[in-house]
Design an enzyme around this catalytic site. Structure first.
Site, PDB file in Angstrom:
ATOM      1  N   PHE A  50       0.846  -1.188   0.000  1.00 10.08           N
ATOM      2  CA  PHE A  50       0.000   0.000   0.000  1.00 10.08           C
ATOM      3  C   PHE A  50       0.889   1.247   0.000  1.00 10.08           C
ATOM      4  CE2 PHE A  50      -2.688   3.355   1.698  1.00 10.08           C
ATOM      5  CZ  PHE A  50      -3.794   3.224   0.878  1.00 10.08           C
TER       6      PHE A  50
ATOM      7  N   ASP B 164       0.776  -4.742   8.299  1.00 13.63           N
ATOM      8  CA  ASP B 164      -0.324  -3.786   8.145  1.00 13.63           C
ATOM      9  C   ASP B 164      -1.600  -4.603   7.933  1.00 13.63           C
ATOM     10  OD1 ASP B 164      -2.272  -2.001   7.309  1.00 13.63           O
ATOM     11  OD2 ASP B 164      -0.880  -0.784   6.130  1.00 13.63           O
TER      12      ASP B 164
ATOM     13  N   TYR C 139     -11.202   2.284   9.817  1.00 11.33           N
ATOM     14  CA  TYR C 139     -12.427   2.685   9.102  1.00 11.33           C
ATOM     15  C   TYR C 139     -12.832   1.776   7.955  1.00 11.33           C
ATOM     16  CZ  TYR C 139      -9.012   5.108   6.076  1.00 11.33           C
ATOM     17  OH  TYR C 139      -7.957   5.427   5.267  1.00 11.33           O
ATOM     18  N   LYS C 140     -12.154   0.628   7.818  1.00 12.14           N
ATOM     19  CA  LYS C 140     -12.528  -0.286   6.751  1.00 12.14           C
ATOM     20  C   LYS C 140     -13.474  -1.346   7.336  1.00 12.14           C
ATOM     21  CE  LYS C 140      -8.213   0.707   4.328  1.00 12.14           C
ATOM     22  NZ  LYS C 140      -8.718   1.421   3.155  1.00 12.14           N
TER      23      LYS C 140
ATOM     24  N   ARG D 281     -12.969  -3.288  -7.828  1.00 10.51           N
ATOM     25  CA  ARG D 281     -12.745  -3.885  -6.516  1.00 10.51           C
ATOM     26  C   ARG D 281     -14.054  -3.948  -5.746  1.00 10.51           C
ATOM     27  NH1 ARG D 281      -8.830  -1.542  -1.772  1.00 10.51           N
ATOM     28  NH2 ARG D 281     -10.502  -0.007  -1.718  1.00 10.51           N
TER      29      ARG D 281
END
Lengths: 399, 399
Positions: free
Chosen positions: B129, B198, B223-224, B370
């Site tokens: 990422f 991560d 927040y995912k 996605r």
């Protein structure tokens, strides 16, 4: 010589004539409480809840991921920064709201050292706010730089050390004493140094003119006189002239020139935006943005005039009663922030009793009773009641 | 060979039999929307608004400064961390909620390099990422360390570089492919290295067993799949065995052993708490804490089973329709997170049409469609509807 002081009725008359009196209604305040701790946690602006609820219900709950663009989430750090900027005396494009004051201190110290590559000294003040000091020390250690911490009176003299940067808090958190931001900045510049000002105990209660005073870098806290809420995001200021070659000390994806290109290598965004690191804290930014509305239509001169009147009144009332405390805050208006600190050897016990009597200040070690006066919601009668409660406690031993 | 796939009625029957079906009521979801972007922004848990309102009205608005002690504000990063910990497979005292993922990556990379003083190499993956990569590169540059970025298949082989730390994202944000956390960690340990995982695209949807798998350090996003709200605070994990000599890379006052002593020199708090830096973001922590209640009583095995069933179903439906897309996500359950990524040369246009048709996923450059499947609120009929909408768009050119 006895100081002549108003009685409570005279204080009520001052409130009635106060051009900022209507601003108190912009806050939610518990009935009967005298709140003199807005320099630690600002009171709740009435506009906050609806703003946060709207973000939760409509933006997060309904619009979901589309809110990053459609509801301005992505730009919130910049937009709220530009709303805040006038309170700092800063033109647009120089302030972003992000991270904590501590993280921002770390970023800005790195920025300053990088921008003065031939120098390795940081000048700061003995007794600067602890987090500023800890981070200055840590970054200096990491980069092999030297920290010169001097008493307040020797800051200008310390420019002879050829510092890269001078790191100071504008208003001292214990005594409320104000640095002359312009004079110190000019002295730093004359010595080839940058300045990094921590405005945590100034912004929202003490006039600031960063642009006019030639400031370089600044940071500050959102939850004191700015009323942004507990642990509100902090902010950074970078003068426009420093933004072209501004380093990115913590190059996170939000400070990238094109975050959603998901490139393998960092390319900084334009200007101060490159000091953004991680994803913006939207609920907290909504609270902060709404909180700033309490300053709408408020002239800084009125705010300052009331701040000085309130702190003058408190000092006068305490001195008129000849209470066994020592004034730690300067009487000189030019050197006073928006707080009054009194030294008393039993400060913790005295403050406990004051709080039990409905007057909320706080203490700072070892012996400081600290009272913050937020001019938008503190009344003259609050000052009278606080001094009266303090007198009762100090003269009877019990409230 | 044609894949046999259920029709919509059969999907509705799967929902009726789903042991997690009742969890959908724990969320607020717009009527008629198929939301497959919970891997970017988790949906709103119903409990959040009341929790945040209570903090605003009662704690901030009424109790004010006393809330730091009386309402648990000061300990919130640790308390919410301990609520989160089981979702990471972590025992108590190893997780704190703070800052952003990006800032936490920076801290943890510094921690790892400091804990392996004889080594100067960081191994990471090409295509990690972006923010992880940017910060790894920046800290390596600052410390004179070396970054060895290799393709996924060569990560274990790269242990021969004698790294100080291996920095990887557990579930790849583009493809949804999962690393074998235990195997990579064992290989790293055999090479004398630490691991920094991560977990941003894992926690809340993919089982984690940090303690059992011997993990050293981890970070992740709130927040995912954890549904903590837009820009929710992130978290750090430090295995208990590493906490005694844990460095403090950003020594802010909240990570001090006695913050309100306001000492001039930093002394670290015990354990993982020393990775705290600035004042905790209370509104956001309240939202995050309330959001975690959606996992109450949910068995991770059920969550994983449904995640795999949903992603299997989507893959099967897409393949049965013979749509002109390429599957980028592993079919192998052991290598799949909770998302399905499909490559299509016109991914942006296709996604725009899907969103217009009420099916929300997102795109990642250059060509990835996605779709994230949050097992607590995504239904089997949602999967069917999403595949159907995609088929309509790809076979007719218009939704």
């Amino acid at each position: 010589v006895t100081v002549e002081v108003p009685d409570r009725a005279a204080c009520a008359a001052l409130d009635a004539a106060d051009p900022l009196a209507h601003c108190r209604d912009r806050f939610v305040l518990p009935r009967g409480l005298v709140y003199l701790d807005g320099n630690s946690l600002g009171a709740l602006p009435r506009a906050v809840r609806a703003a946060v609820d709207s973000v939760i219900d409509h933006e997060w709950g309904h619009d979901l991921i589309a809110s990053w663009d459609d509801n301005g989430w992505w730009d919130a750090p910049v937009v709220v920064g530009d709303v805040l900027a006038p309170l700092l005396g800063a033109g647009p494009g120089q302030v972003v709201v992000c991270d904590s004051t501590s993280v921002n201190v770390a970023k800005q110290v790195e920025v300053a050292l990088t921008m003065r590559p031939g120098r390795d000294t940081i000048v700061t003040e003995i007794g600067n706010f602890p987090t500023d000091r800890y981070l200055v020390d840590a970054i200096a250690a990491r980069r092999g730089a030297r920290v010169v911490a001097v008493p307040r009176a020797e800051v200008v003299e310390a420019m002879g050390e050829r510092p890269a940067v001078v790191v100071l808090t504008h208003v001292d958190y214990r005594t409320g004493e104000v640095h002359d931001l312009r004079a110190v900045t000019e002295a730093a510049h004359a010595a080839g140094a940058l300045t990094l000002w921590d405005l945590s105990h100034s912004a929202g209660a003490v006039p600031l003119a960063l642009d006019d005073d030639g400031a370089d870098l600044a940071v500050g806290c959102g939850y004191k006189y700015l009323n942004g809420g507990p642990g509100a995001p902090a902010y950074v200021y970078v003068a426009a002239r420093h933004q072209v070659d501004l380093p990115s000390p913590l190059p996170g994806w939000v400070g990238h020139a094109d975050p959603f290109a998901m490139e393998d290598a960092y390319r900084p965004a334009d200007g101060v935006r490159r000091l953004l690191v991680g994803t913006p804290p939207i609920l907290a930014l909504a609270a902060f943005g709404a909180a700033l509305s309490v300053f709408h239509g408020v002239a800084m001169a009125d705010l300052r005039a009331k701040s000085l009147a309130l702190t003058d009144l408190f000092i006068d009332l305490v001195e008129a009663r000849e209470l066994p405390v020592t004034l730690a805050t300067p009487r000189d208006h030019h050197r006073r922030g928006s707080q009054v600190s009194l030294r008393h050897p039993a400060a913790p016990e005295v403050m406990d009793r004051l709080i039990a009597a409905g007057v909320v200040g706080d203490i700072r070690p070892p012996d400081i009773l600290r009272f913050g006066f937020a001019p938008l919601y503190v009344r003259y009668v609050d000052v009278w009641d606080a001094a009266d409660a303090l007198a009762t406690i100090l003269t009877t031993g019990r409230p």
